[in-house]
Design a protein around this motif. Sequence first.
Motif, PDB file in Angstrom:
ATOM      1  N   LEU A 139     -46.261 -17.381  49.972  1.00 45.23           N
ATOM      2  CA  LEU A 139     -47.073 -18.559  50.270  1.00 45.23           C
ATOM      3  C   LEU A 139     -46.385 -19.835  49.797  1.00 45.23           C
ATOM      4  O   LEU A 139     -46.407 -20.870  50.478  1.00 45.23           O
ATOM      5  N   TRP A 140     -45.763 -19.754  48.621  1.00 46.73           N
ATOM      6  CA  TRP A 140     -45.037 -20.910  48.076  1.00 46.73           C
ATOM      7  C   TRP A 140     -43.798 -21.199  48.921  1.00 46.73           C
ATOM      8  O   TRP A 140     -43.488 -22.363  49.221  1.00 46.73           O
ATOM      9  N   GLN A 141     -43.087 -20.145  49.303  1.00 46.38           N
ATOM     10  CA  GLN A 141     -41.853 -20.292  50.074  1.00 46.38           C
ATOM     11  C   GLN A 141     -42.126 -20.957  51.416  1.00 46.38           C
ATOM     12  O   GLN A 141     -41.358 -21.811  51.869  1.00 46.38           O
ATOM     13  N   PHE A 142     -43.228 -20.588  52.048  1.00 46.49           N
ATOM     14  CA  PHE A 142     -43.561 -21.150  53.365  1.00 46.49           C
ATOM     15  C   PHE A 142     -44.449 -22.394  53.253  1.00 46.49           C
ATOM     16  O   PHE A 142     -44.992 -22.873  54.244  1.00 46.49           O
ATOM     17  N   ARG A 143     -44.622 -22.879  52.022  1.00 47.47           N
ATOM     18  CA  ARG A 143     -45.315 -24.144  51.772  1.00 47.47           C
ATOM     19  C   ARG A 143     -46.723 -24.186  52.361  1.00 47.47           C
ATOM     20  O   ARG A 143     -47.135 -25.180  52.969  1.00 47.47           O
ATOM     21  N   VAL A 144     -47.444 -23.130  52.200  1.00 47.27           N
ATOM     22  CA  VAL A 144     -48.840 -23.110  52.638  1.00 47.27           C
ATOM     23  C   VAL A 144     -49.659 -23.914  51.632  1.00 47.27           C
ATOM     24  O   VAL A 144     -49.642 -23.610  50.433  1.00 47.27           O
ATOM     25  N   PRO A 145     -50.369 -24.941  52.032  1.00 44.17           N
ATOM     26  CA  PRO A 145     -51.089 -25.809  51.092  1.00 44.17           C
ATOM     27  C   PRO A 145     -52.149 -25.055  50.295  1.00 44.17           C
ATOM     28  O   PRO A 145     -52.814 -24.156  50.818  1.00 44.17           O
ATOM     29  N   ALA A 362     -45.690 -19.898  28.826  1.00 50.34           N
ATOM     30  CA  ALA A 362     -45.707 -21.243  29.394  1.00 50.34           C
ATOM     31  C   ALA A 362     -45.946 -22.244  28.286  1.00 50.34           C
ATOM     32  O   ALA A 362     -46.690 -21.985  27.363  1.00 50.34           O
ATOM     33  N   PRO A 363     -45.290 -23.394  28.346  1.00 44.84           N
ATOM     34  CA  PRO A 363     -45.537 -24.421  27.345  1.00 44.84           C
ATOM     35  C   PRO A 363     -46.945 -24.954  27.494  1.00 44.84           C
ATOM     36  O   PRO A 363     -47.513 -24.931  28.582  1.00 44.84           O
ATOM     37  N   LEU A 364     -47.505 -25.443  26.397  1.00 45.66           N
ATOM     38  CA  LEU A 364     -48.872 -25.940  26.425  1.00 45.66           C
ATOM     39  C   LEU A 364     -49.012 -27.083  27.415  1.00 45.66           C
ATOM     40  O   LEU A 364     -49.999 -27.215  28.109  1.00 45.66           O
ATOM     41  N   GLU A 365     -47.998 -27.900  27.505  1.00 44.07           N
ATOM     42  CA  GLU A 365     -48.070 -29.026  28.414  1.00 44.07           C
ATOM     43  C   GLU A 365     -47.444 -28.661  29.748  1.00 44.07           C
ATOM     44  O   GLU A 365     -46.495 -29.293  30.200  1.00 44.07           O
ATOM     45  N   ALA A 366     -47.967 -27.632  30.355  1.00 43.86           N
ATOM     46  CA  ALA A 366     -47.452 -27.188  31.651  1.00 43.86           C
ATOM     47  C   ALA A 366     -47.819 -28.205  32.727  1.00 43.86           C
ATOM     48  O   ALA A 366     -48.845 -28.839  32.682  1.00 43.86           O
ATOM     49  N   LYS A 367     -46.951 -28.328  33.690  1.00 42.69           N
ATOM     50  CA  LYS A 367     -47.199 -29.260  34.792  1.00 42.69           C
ATOM     51  C   LYS A 367     -47.865 -28.531  35.953  1.00 42.69           C
ATOM     52  O   LYS A 367     -47.648 -27.353  36.157  1.00 42.69           O
ATOM     53  N   LEU A 368     -48.644 -29.261  36.695  1.00 43.47           N
ATOM     54  CA  LEU A 368     -49.308 -28.688  37.862  1.00 43.47           C
ATOM     55  C   LEU A 368     -48.252 -28.235  38.856  1.00 43.47           C
ATOM     56  O   LEU A 368     -47.310 -28.965  39.145  1.00 43.47           O
ATOM     57  N   PRO A 369     -48.374 -27.019  39.405  1.00 42.63           N
ATOM     58  CA  PRO A 369     -47.406 -26.556  40.403  1.00 42.63           C
ATOM     59  C   PRO A 369     -47.360 -27.523  41.577  1.00 42.63           C
ATOM     60  O   PRO A 369     -48.375 -27.996  42.051  1.00 42.63           O
ATOM     61  N   ALA A 370     -46.162 -27.807  42.015  1.00 39.44           N
ATOM     62  CA  ALA A 370     -46.033 -28.737  43.128  1.00 39.44           C
ATOM     63  C   ALA A 370     -46.715 -28.182  44.363  1.00 39.44           C
ATOM     64  O   ALA A 370     -46.443 -27.060  44.781  1.00 39.44           O
ATOM     65  N   ALA A 371     -47.614 -28.956  44.922  1.00 41.72           N
ATOM     66  CA  ALA A 371     -48.336 -28.507  46.126  1.00 41.72           C
ATOM     67  C   ALA A 371     -47.399 -28.498  47.310  1.00 41.72           C
ATOM     68  O   ALA A 371     -46.627 -29.442  47.523  1.00 41.72           O
ATOM     69  N   PRO A 372     -47.446 -27.421  48.103  1.00 43.68           N
ATOM     70  CA  PRO A 372     -46.606 -27.373  49.300  1.00 43.68           C
ATOM     71  C   PRO A 372     -46.959 -28.516  50.248  1.00 43.68           C
ATOM     72  O   PRO A 372     -48.108 -28.908  50.359  1.00 43.68           O
ATOM     73  N   ASN A 373     -45.969 -29.011  50.933  1.00 36.29           N
ATOM     74  CA  ASN A 373     -46.203 -30.105  51.879  1.00 36.29           C
ATOM     75  C   ASN A 373     -46.746 -29.557  53.191  1.00 36.29           C
ATOM     76  O   ASN A 373     -46.379 -28.490  53.611  1.00 36.29           O
TER      77      ASN A 373
END
Length: 373
Positions: A139-145, A362-373
């Motif tokens: 899903l991430w590879q094919f950038r499914v929102p 995961a570090p405590l200050e984890a970043k939001l996973p980049a949303a697929p375009n």
Amino acid sequence: MNNLKRMPWVDTAKGLSIILVVMMYSAYNTGEYTGGVGFLHYVIGFATPFRMPEFFLISGLFLSQVIGRPWRRYLDRRVVHYLYFYALWALIMIGLKIGIYGRDAQAMLHDLAWSVIEPYGVLWFIYMLAVFGLVAKLLWQFRVPYGITIPLAALLQMWAPQSNSYAITQFAAYFVFFHTGFVAAPLVFRLVEWTQGHTALSIAGLLAWAIANGLLVFSPGFSVEPTITHMGLAAWPPLHLALGITGALALCVLGGFLSKFAFMDWLRWLGEHSLAVYVAFTIPMSIFRAAALASGILTDTGALSLAVLIVSTVSPAILYAIVKRMGFGTFLFERPRWARIEHRESSPRADEGALRMAPDAAPLEAKLPAAPN
């Protein structure tokens, strides 16, 4: 080198989860043979909405740390990692139960072959972690929102199709929690961090959640049988989904609260090695339950269920400690080098191949996973 540190509250929450899972099997397995219902059946009834969702949500929390890795490395850590332990322990369980105890070589070979496409027994959880990891990567590879994947996964969970394939049924029931853990990881980390600094409010919130969850589970329509629990209003699909997510978050918050206390380190250790307990608990469970009933020493369903829970939880931990101390049989809990498809030049962490629910912290200050375009 991976310099990420383990998070105590995560392991503590996993410790709570593994106890609830072993408790369910202990109570239902005992009830099946005694024909009765004990007090642990009602504890399991309370935890029914969130018992497994919490496991999957926590597993998804750390996916953002590895989702962008090259396919070969990702598959090694998030798919092959779990399939190795699934295959190993399926072989052990089927071999012991059907091959040795049942003395049926043909049935043993049949079940071994079938376990490739249909998860075997309690090992379904590990099987599905590998499946979820593969699907999430695709899903991430094919950038499914995420705006599409999360609602679809939620609808699938509420639809709850009962397929002839157990893998499909369980995918529909639990993928939404795994994927939500991945997408909402930063929010979960921030929630737990905030509650750790606001103890009174956290306790009040947990009490309010427990009351609401209990009222919805034990509402009209609730019934408990020796091997199954039927929830009340909580069984309504939208409520079931909501209670699964809120219950999973509540266990995360409770894990954060309990992780503050040194005397709860045993629970953190149990969570850190939760999958080692998960794969091995059914063997001592069956042996002890059969021996206790045959001896007549313990016949009350509640007391026997509790004893089975304790033995089933402690025995794998003892086995793990013995294996680590002797250095023999480590392949039971640590993936050997030959079972990897990606070998690193540098020496891996001591626990990198160990049987973990989430191999990467995961570090405590984890970043939001980049949303697929």
